[in-house]
Design a protein around this motif. Structure first.
Motif, PDB file in Angstrom:
ATOM      1  N   LYS A  21      49.063  41.028  53.271  1.00 38.34           N
ATOM      2  CA  LYS A  21      49.938  41.464  52.223  1.00 38.34           C
ATOM      3  C   LYS A  21      49.275  41.151  51.285  1.00 38.34           C
ATOM      4  CE  LYS A  21      54.212  41.464  54.391  1.00 38.34           C
ATOM      5  NZ  LYS A  21      55.980  40.972  54.431  1.00 38.34           N
ATOM      6  N   ARG A  22      49.141  42.235  50.113  1.00 38.82           N
ATOM      7  CA  ARG A  22      48.657  42.048  48.640  1.00 38.82           C
ATOM      8  C   ARG A  22      49.266  40.882  48.097  1.00 38.82           C
ATOM      9  NH1 ARG A  22      48.129  42.889  43.580  1.00 38.82           N
ATOM     10  NH2 ARG A  22      45.924  43.618  42.824  1.00 38.82           N
ATOM     11  N   LYS A  23      50.567  40.648  47.900  1.00 40.52           N
ATOM     12  CA  LYS A  23      51.061  39.332  47.410  1.00 40.52           C
ATOM     13  C   LYS A  23      50.683  38.109  47.972  1.00 40.52           C
ATOM     14  CE  LYS A  23      55.529  39.539  50.203  1.00 40.52           C
ATOM     15  NZ  LYS A  23      56.845  39.572  49.728  1.00 40.52           N
ATOM     16  N   ASP A  24      50.512  38.266  49.375  1.00 42.93           N
ATOM     17  CA  ASP A  24      50.065  36.790  49.775  1.00 42.93           C
ATOM     18  C   ASP A  24      48.718  36.576  49.505  1.00 42.93           C
ATOM     19  OD1 ASP A  24      52.396  36.516  51.116  1.00 42.93           O
ATOM     20  OD2 ASP A  24      52.016  37.418  53.041  1.00 42.93           O
ATOM     21  N   PHE A  56      44.862  33.161  46.393  1.00 45.14           N
ATOM     22  CA  PHE A  56      44.074  32.925  45.380  1.00 45.14           C
ATOM     23  C   PHE A  56      44.399  32.154  44.171  1.00 45.14           C
ATOM     24  CE2 PHE A  56      41.710  37.313  46.572  1.00 45.14           C
ATOM     25  CZ  PHE A  56      40.950  36.700  47.644  1.00 45.14           C
ATOM     26  N   LYS A  57      45.615  32.110  43.794  1.00 47.96           N
ATOM     27  CA  LYS A  57      46.331  31.392  42.737  1.00 47.96           C
ATOM     28  C   LYS A  57      46.188  29.885  43.165  1.00 47.96           C
ATOM     29  CE  LYS A  57      49.323  34.794  40.331  1.00 47.96           C
ATOM     30  NZ  LYS A  57      50.734  35.261  40.438  1.00 47.96           N
ATOM     31  N   HIS A  58      46.620  29.696  44.372  1.00 50.35           N
ATOM     32  CA  HIS A  58      46.374  28.430  44.858  1.00 50.35           C
ATOM     33  C   HIS A  58      44.925  27.605  44.831  1.00 50.35           C
ATOM     34  CE1 HIS A  58      50.652  27.815  45.864  1.00 50.35           C
ATOM     35  NE2 HIS A  58      50.704  28.778  46.830  1.00 50.35           N
ATOM     36  N   ALA A  59      44.108  28.489  45.479  1.00 53.82           N
ATOM     37  CA  ALA A  59      42.628  28.251  45.166  1.00 53.82           C
ATOM     38  C   ALA A  59      42.123  28.044  43.754  1.00 53.82           C
ATOM     39  CB  ALA A  59      41.680  29.310  45.838  1.00 53.82           C
ATOM     40  N   PHE A  60      42.812  28.752  42.887  1.00 59.48           N
ATOM     41  CA  PHE A  60      42.407  28.733  41.415  1.00 59.48           C
ATOM     42  C   PHE A  60      42.897  27.278  40.760  1.00 59.48           C
ATOM     43  CE2 PHE A  60      43.355  29.312  36.854  1.00 59.48           C
ATOM     44  CZ  PHE A  60      42.204  29.649  36.451  1.00 59.48           C
ATOM     45  N   ASN A  61      44.064  27.019  41.198  1.00 57.43           N
ATOM     46  CA  ASN A  61      44.778  25.774  40.690  1.00 57.43           C
ATOM     47  C   ASN A  61      44.197  24.510  41.103  1.00 57.43           C
ATOM     48  OD1 ASN A  61      46.458  27.383  39.085  1.00 57.43           O
ATOM     49  ND2 ASN A  61      48.179  27.685  40.777  1.00 57.43           N
ATOM     50  N   ALA A  62      43.414  24.763  42.273  1.00 54.63           N
ATOM     51  CA  ALA A  62      42.838  23.413  42.773  1.00 54.63           C
ATOM     52  C   ALA A  62      41.513  23.307  42.388  1.00 54.63           C
ATOM     53  CB  ALA A  62      42.825  23.775  44.419  1.00 54.63           C
ATOM     54  N   LEU A  63      41.023  24.089  41.703  1.00 53.44           N
ATOM     55  CA  LEU A  63      39.718  23.768  41.052  1.00 53.44           C
ATOM     56  C   LEU A  63      39.782  23.028  39.916  1.00 53.44           C
ATOM     57  CD1 LEU A  63      38.150  27.392  41.466  1.00 53.44           C
ATOM     58  CD2 LEU A  63      37.452  25.361  42.785  1.00 53.44           C
ATOM     59  N   SER A  64      38.848  22.307  39.650  1.00 52.36           N
ATOM     60  CA  SER A  64      38.601  21.192  38.446  1.00 52.36           C
ATOM     61  C   SER A  64      38.579  22.061  37.105  1.00 52.36           C
ATOM     62  CB  SER A  64      37.105  20.706  38.620  1.00 52.36           C
ATOM     63  OG  SER A  64      36.811  19.747  37.291  1.00 52.36           O
ATOM     64  N   LYS A  65      39.433  21.346  36.298  1.00 53.33           N
ATOM     65  CA  LYS A  65      39.492  22.143  34.858  1.00 53.33           C
ATOM     66  C   LYS A  65      38.324  21.875  33.971  1.00 53.33           C
ATOM     67  CE  LYS A  65      43.783  22.077  35.757  1.00 53.33           C
ATOM     68  NZ  LYS A  65      44.369  23.440  36.159  1.00 53.33           N
ATOM     69  N   PRO A  72      36.731  46.012  46.312  1.00 57.31           N
ATOM     70  CA  PRO A  72      37.437  46.384  45.145  1.00 57.31           C
ATOM     71  C   PRO A  72      38.814  45.699  45.154  1.00 57.31           C
ATOM     72  CG  PRO A  72      36.421  48.406  45.673  1.00 57.31           C
ATOM     73  CD  PRO A  72      36.042  47.267  46.860  1.00 57.31           C
ATOM     74  N   GLU A  73      39.423  45.613  46.198  1.00 58.52           N
ATOM     75  CA  GLU A  73      40.708  44.739  46.348  1.00 58.52           C
ATOM     76  C   GLU A  73      40.513  43.510  46.283  1.00 58.52           C
ATOM     77  OE1 GLU A  73      43.432  47.553  49.580  1.00 58.52           O
ATOM     78  OE2 GLU A  73      41.823  46.562  50.398  1.00 58.52           O
ATOM     79  N   ILE A  74      39.630  43.062  46.852  1.00 59.69           N
ATOM     80  CA  ILE A  74      39.298  41.536  46.556  1.00 59.69           C
ATOM     81  C   ILE A  74      39.123  41.121  45.268  1.00 59.69           C
ATOM     82  CG2 ILE A  74      37.762  39.792  46.976  1.00 59.69           C
ATOM     83  CD1 ILE A  74      39.547  40.515  49.288  1.00 59.69           C
ATOM     84  N   LYS A  75      38.475  41.682  44.482  1.00 62.32           N
ATOM     85  CA  LYS A  75      37.998  41.885  43.238  1.00 62.32           C
ATOM     86  C   LYS A  75      39.260  41.826  42.180  1.00 62.32           C
ATOM     87  CE  LYS A  75      34.235  42.994  41.316  1.00 62.32           C
ATOM     88  NZ  LYS A  75      33.009  43.943  40.659  1.00 62.32           N
ATOM     89  N   ASP A  76      39.858  42.835  42.218  1.00 61.00           N
ATOM     90  CA  ASP A  76      41.324  42.940  41.625  1.00 61.00           C
ATOM     91  C   ASP A  76      42.089  41.788  41.628  1.00 61.00           C
ATOM     92  OD1 ASP A  76      40.540  45.375  40.564  1.00 61.00           O
ATOM     93  OD2 ASP A  76      41.646  46.435  41.984  1.00 61.00           O
TER      94      ASP A  76
END
Length: 388
Positions: A236-239, A244-253, A325-329
Motif C-alpha cells: 500500500k502506498r500509505k505504508d 520512508f518517513k521512519h527511514a528519514f527520521n532515523a538518519l543523522s541530523k 516514479p512511484e518510489i520517487k514521489d
C-alpha cells in the motif's frame, strides 16, 4: 560504479578469495545474480536442473550435509561488499564531510550486510531490523561470530516490523557461547539458554526478545538501506510512505542517505523462470504471472542440491512491483530533499544464451540516469538524500 577508468571485477570473498578493491565489486540481488566465477561452473552440463549438480562425490556429500536455506541464500543472492562500496560512494557524493559509520539495515534477514559493514571498519556500528526471528537467530549463530571479539557490542539486531520500529525488540545473545546457545526470553522476561538442535519451529516463532533497548535510543544513522527488493513487500502506498518517513527520521541530523534497490523491465511483468548454477547447487528464481491492475506478483526461490535434495519455495514473496516514479514521489513525500536513480541494464531474458542460465556481463555497471529507455530487464539503486 567502480573507480573512474577501471573495469569491475567479479564478486569474490566467499566466492573465490578476498577482493583487492571493494570499489570494483559489483553487488547482486535476488534477481541480479552474479556471473560465473570459475571454469568448473562454465563447464557443467546444461541438460537439466536436477542432474546438473551432484555428478561427483563432492556434490553428493555437500547435498547430504543439508545446508541451511539461509546459507544458500547468502551464497546465491547477496554480495555485501559491493553494496557497501556503492553506499559509501553515494554517501560521500551526496552528503560528504565525514566518513559513514552508522548503518541501519531494514528487512535485514540474516544481517549479512550489517556484519560485513562491521568488518569493514572497527569504528562502525550497525542496526538490523527484521520480522523473521529465525533469520536473526541464524545470524547470531553463523554470521556475527565471524565479525570479531567486539562485534556483538557494535550491532543491535531488532525483531520487529519496519512500519513500527519503536515496538521492535533487541535479540539478545550470550557472548561467551555465541555459536551454540542463544539467550531467549519469554513473555514474562524469564530467559533460558536453548541450543539450535533443541529448538523447534514453534519455539522459534513463539519466543520473545529482550525489550530493554529500543531503536529510538540508538545512534542516528548515516545510512539506512533496504535491499533485495524488500520494499515490494509493502503493498500500500500509505505504508511505503510511512516506512520512508521512519527511514528519514532515523538518519543523522548532519545529513544521511536512504538506499534501496528495485528491479523492472518488460520481463518483470510476465511469468518467468531463471536459474544460476554454482559449484554445488543451482539457484532458481521463479516469477508468477503478473497482475497489471494491482501490480502484484509472487516470487519463489528454489535451491537444487542434486538428486538427493531440492528445496522448493525456500523463500516465497507476495510483491507489489513499484515503479520508479512511484518510489520517487513517496520518498519526496516522506521528506527527502533529493532522489537519485542509478540503473544497470540486465541481460535480455529472451536471448537464447540466457535460456539455460541467467548471467551478468563482466563490465556492466550502475550509472546515474535522469531518463532511461525501457529494457527487457534492469536493476536500480534509488538514493534518497536527507540534507543537513
Amino acid at each position: 560504479m567502480g573507480k573512474r577508468g577501471k573495469k569491475h571485477r567479479e564478486p569474490q570473498g566467499r566466492r573465490g578469495g578476498d577482493a583487492s578493491d571493494d570499489d570494483d565489486i559489483l553487488p547482486s540481488s535476488a534477481y541480479d545474480v552474479p556471473p560465473p566465477t570459475n571454469d568448473r561452473e562454465h563447464q557443467e552440463s546444461e541438460s537439466g536442473e536436477e542432474q546438473e549438480e551432484g555428478n561427483d562425490d563432492g556434490g553428493r556429500a555437500w547435498a547430504a550435509a543439508a545446508p541451511s536455506k539461509f546459507h544458500l541464500y547468502q551464497l546465491s543472492v547477496q554480495s555485501p561488499k559491493g553494496d557497501i562500496s556503492y553506499m559509501q560512494k553515494f554517501f560521500l557524493m551526496y552528503v560528504g564531510g565525514r566518513f559513514p559509520l552508522h548503518l541501519q539495515e531494514d528487512f535485514c534477514g540474516t544481517a549479512l550486510l550489517s556484519c560485513e559493514w562491521l568488518c569493514s571498519d572497527p569504528r562502525r556500528t550497525a542496526i538490523g531490523v527484521d520480522l523473521d526471528l529465525e533469520a536473526l537467530n541464524w545470524c547470531l549463530e553463523n554470521n556475527l561470530n565471524k565479525v570479531g571479539g567486539d562485534g556483538c557490542s557494535r550491532i543491535s539486531l531488532l525483531h520487529g516490523n519496519v512500519l513500527r520500529p519503536q515496538e521492535a525488540c533487541v535479540v539478545k545473545h550470550q557472548v561467551e557461547d555465541l555459536v551454540k546457545d542463544l539467550a531467549l526470553c519469554d513473555k514474562n522476561g524469564a530467559s533460558e539458554a536453548v541450543t539450535t538442535n533443541e529448538r523447534d519451529d514453534s519455539e522459534v516463532q513463539g519466543c520473545f526478545t529482550n525489550a530493554s533497548m529500543k531503536i529510538d535510543a540508538l545512534p542516528n544513522r548515516d545510512i539506512v538501506c533496504a535491499f533485495n527488493y524488500s520494499c515490494c513487500c509493502l503493498q500500500k502506498r500509505k505504508d511505503l510512505v510511512l516506512y520512508f518517513k521512519h527511514a528519514f527520521n532515523a538518519l543523522s541530523k548532519k545529513g544521511g542517505i536512504f538506499v534501496m534497490d528495485l528491479y523492472g523491465g518488460a520481463s518483470s511483468e510476465c511469468k518467468l523462470r531463471l536459474r544460476r548454477r554454482f559449484s554445488n547447487f543451482t539457484y532458481v528464481w521463479e516469477q508468477a504471472e503478473f497482475d497489471i491492475i494491482n501490480r502484484r506478483t509472487k516470487i519463489s526461490l528454489h535451491f537444487h542440491l542434486g538428486k538427493q535434495r531440492i528445496i522448493r519455495h525456500a523463500f516465497s514473496y507476495d510483491w507489489r512491483l513499484w515503479s520508479l516514479p512511484e518510489i520517487k514521489d513517496c520518498l519526496e513525500e516522506a521528506g527527502f530533499q533529493s532522489i537519485h536513480v542509478w540503473i544497470r541494464k540486465m541481460p535480455d531474458t529472451t536471448d537464447i544464451q540466457n535460456s539455460g542460465e541467467f548471467t551478468v556481463g563482466r563490465d556492466v555497471k550502475y550509472e546515474k540516469v535522469a531518463s532511461f529507455q525501457q529494457q527487457d530487464a534492469w536493476n536500480a539503486y534509488i538514493v534518497g538524500v536527507a540534507n543537513v
